[in-house]
Design a protein around this motif. Structure first.
Motif, PDB file in Angstrom:
ATOM      1  N   ASP A  34       0.825  -1.210   0.000  1.00 26.32           N
ATOM      2  CA  ASP A  34       0.000   0.000   0.000  1.00 26.32           C
ATOM      3  C   ASP A  34       0.857   1.257   0.000  1.00 26.32           C
ATOM      4  N   ASP A  37       2.224   1.669  -3.470  1.00 29.80           N
ATOM      5  CA  ASP A  37       1.179   2.149  -4.379  1.00 29.80           C
ATOM      6  C   ASP A  37       0.858   3.619  -4.142  1.00 29.80           C
ATOM      7  N   ALA A  41       1.252   6.688  -7.036  1.00 32.41           N
ATOM      8  CA  ALA A  41      -0.051   7.208  -7.458  1.00 32.41           C
ATOM      9  C   ALA A  41       0.122   8.355  -8.442  1.00 32.41           C
ATOM     10  N   THR A  42      -0.755   8.359  -9.454  1.00 30.11           N
ATOM     11  CA  THR A  42      -0.680   9.404 -10.474  1.00 30.11           C
ATOM     12  C   THR A  42      -1.749  10.473 -10.290  1.00 30.11           C
ATOM     13  N   SER A  43      -2.737  10.217  -9.454  1.00 33.97           N
ATOM     14  CA  SER A  43      -3.786  11.214  -9.209  1.00 33.97           C
ATOM     15  C   SER A  43      -4.095  11.249  -7.721  1.00 33.97           C
ATOM     16  N   TYR A  45      -7.001  10.755  -6.454  1.00 36.03           N
ATOM     17  CA  TYR A  45      -7.880   9.628  -6.130  1.00 36.03           C
ATOM     18  C   TYR A  45      -7.073   8.356  -5.893  1.00 36.03           C
ATOM     19  N   ASP A  46      -6.089   8.087  -6.754  1.00 30.54           N
ATOM     20  CA  ASP A  46      -5.260   6.888  -6.562  1.00 30.54           C
ATOM     21  C   ASP A  46      -4.530   6.933  -5.222  1.00 30.54           C
ATOM     22  N   TYR A  47      -4.024   8.107  -4.890  1.00 34.43           N
ATOM     23  CA  TYR A  47      -3.325   8.261  -3.614  1.00 34.43           C
ATOM     24  C   TYR A  47      -4.280   8.000  -2.450  1.00 34.43           C
ATOM     25  N   HIS A  49      -7.157   6.394  -2.500  1.00 33.11           N
ATOM     26  CA  HIS A  49      -7.621   5.007  -2.538  1.00 33.11           C
ATOM     27  C   HIS A  49      -6.630   4.100  -1.822  1.00 33.11           C
ATOM     28  N   ASN A  50      -5.349   4.283  -2.111  1.00 34.14           N
ATOM     29  CA  ASN A  50      -4.317   3.474  -1.455  1.00 34.14           C
ATOM     30  C   ASN A  50      -4.155   3.844   0.013  1.00 34.14           C
ATOM     31  N   TYR A 117     -13.931  12.311  -9.398  1.00 37.55           N
ATOM     32  CA  TYR A 117     -13.999  11.046  -8.654  1.00 37.55           C
ATOM     33  C   TYR A 117     -14.898  11.132  -7.426  1.00 37.55           C
TER      34      TYR A 117
END
Length: 161
Positions: A34, A37, A41-43, A45-47, A49-50, A117
């Motif tokens: 985690d 990841d 993260a590229t956005s 939201y990805d950050y 989310h992880n 998102y």
């Protein structure tokens, strides 16, 4: 409790020791995954989310550790200790602290997720707030049995002294 007693109990119960070691390795792998990841993260939201999954795994690991320590004191060590009673209190306080921190994490997530998102916020909230609930439920389901068995150990120990 000394280190030699811990090692002696680990040698006496190789199956239990192996299960605990495997679970610990899996949890460390998940937590480091985690974190990796989150770094990749590229956005936003990805950050986030992880981050939610990292919080979920940390909570599960924490409550699983409390559960295993309670099992160790009560069923493997089979000797009454003040720590076995203090773990019950620590568990109750930990649940309150978990939900307080979950609120802070959710505020952070809500403010850092991009507007496209926002429809995924409920999913992230479920991950944050319900992350460790299965371990909390398991531990609280078994707490009356742990208390009963711990009190029985205390009575047996007082009778032998």
């Amino acid at each position: 409790m000394s280190i030699t007693n811990l090692f002696r109990n680990a040698v006496k119960n190789p199956f239990t020791t192996a299960i605990i070691v495997v679970v610990a390795i899996v949890m460390v792998y998940e937590i480091f995954g985690d974190i990796h990841d989150m770094r990749a993260a590229t956005s936003g939201y990805d950050y986030c989310h992880n981050l939610c999954y990292l919080f979920d795994n940390i909570c599960a690991c924490y409550f699983m550790t409390i559960f295993f320590i309670m099992c160790y004191f009560t069923y493997i060590n089979k000797q009454f200790s003040k720590w076995s009673i203090w773990l019950f209190y620590a568990l109750g306080v930990s649940v309150l602290v978990k939900f307080f921190i979950a609120g802070l994490v959710f505020d952070y997530v809500y403010h850092h997720v991009e507007s496209e998102y926002m429809n995924k916020i409920p999913s992230l909230a479920r991950t944050i707030f319900l992350g460790g609930v299965y371990w909390i439920t398991i531990v609280f389901f078994f707490v009356p049995k742990f208390i009963k068995d711990t009190m029985k150990l205390k009575e047996e120990q007082e009778l032998t002294i």
